[in-house]
Design a protein around this motif. Structure first.
Motif: not given
Length: 107
Positions: A32-38, A80-89
């Motif tokens: 998911l660091l690469k972007g949103t995925h289904r 779709e799944y993506s990272l939150t800000e917490k996940g991006r950290q």
């Protein structure tokens, strides 16, 4: 290390491992660091994960606010799944582990 510091250290690490300590958590976050995925994209991208485990890990990561699940009212339903800000950290830590793994794997 003082006893109080040791207890706090152990508690913090336990909390971190509760979130990312599962076998599939880091591969999901890394993807998911690469972007949103289904859902199916995630399932195809992560080798050897089965549907049941992917669902379980996604729910856990969503519960800990590491990922965001967005459902669209389409036929068939789209999620779709993506990272939150917490996940991006987690990006720096995960990329550091990846780099360490590359070096270790070469030896």
């Amino acid at each position: 290390m003082a006893k109080k510091e040791k207890i706090e250290f152990e508690c913090v690490l336990k909390d971190v491992l509760d979130i990312v300590g599962g076998k599939w958590s880091i591969p999901i976050i890394f993807t998911l660091l690469k972007g949103t995925h289904r859902f199916k994209e995630l399932e195809r991208t992560i080798p050897n994960i089965n549907t049941r485990m992917l669902v379980k890990e996604l729910k856990k990561l969503e519960q800990f606010n590491v990922i965001k699940r967005e459902a669209f009212a389409t036929v068939p339903p789209t999620v779709e799944y993506s990272l939150t800000e917490k996940g991006r950290q987690l990006e720096h830590a995960i990329k550091s582990l990846y780099k360490w793994g590359e070096e270790f794997h070469k030896k």
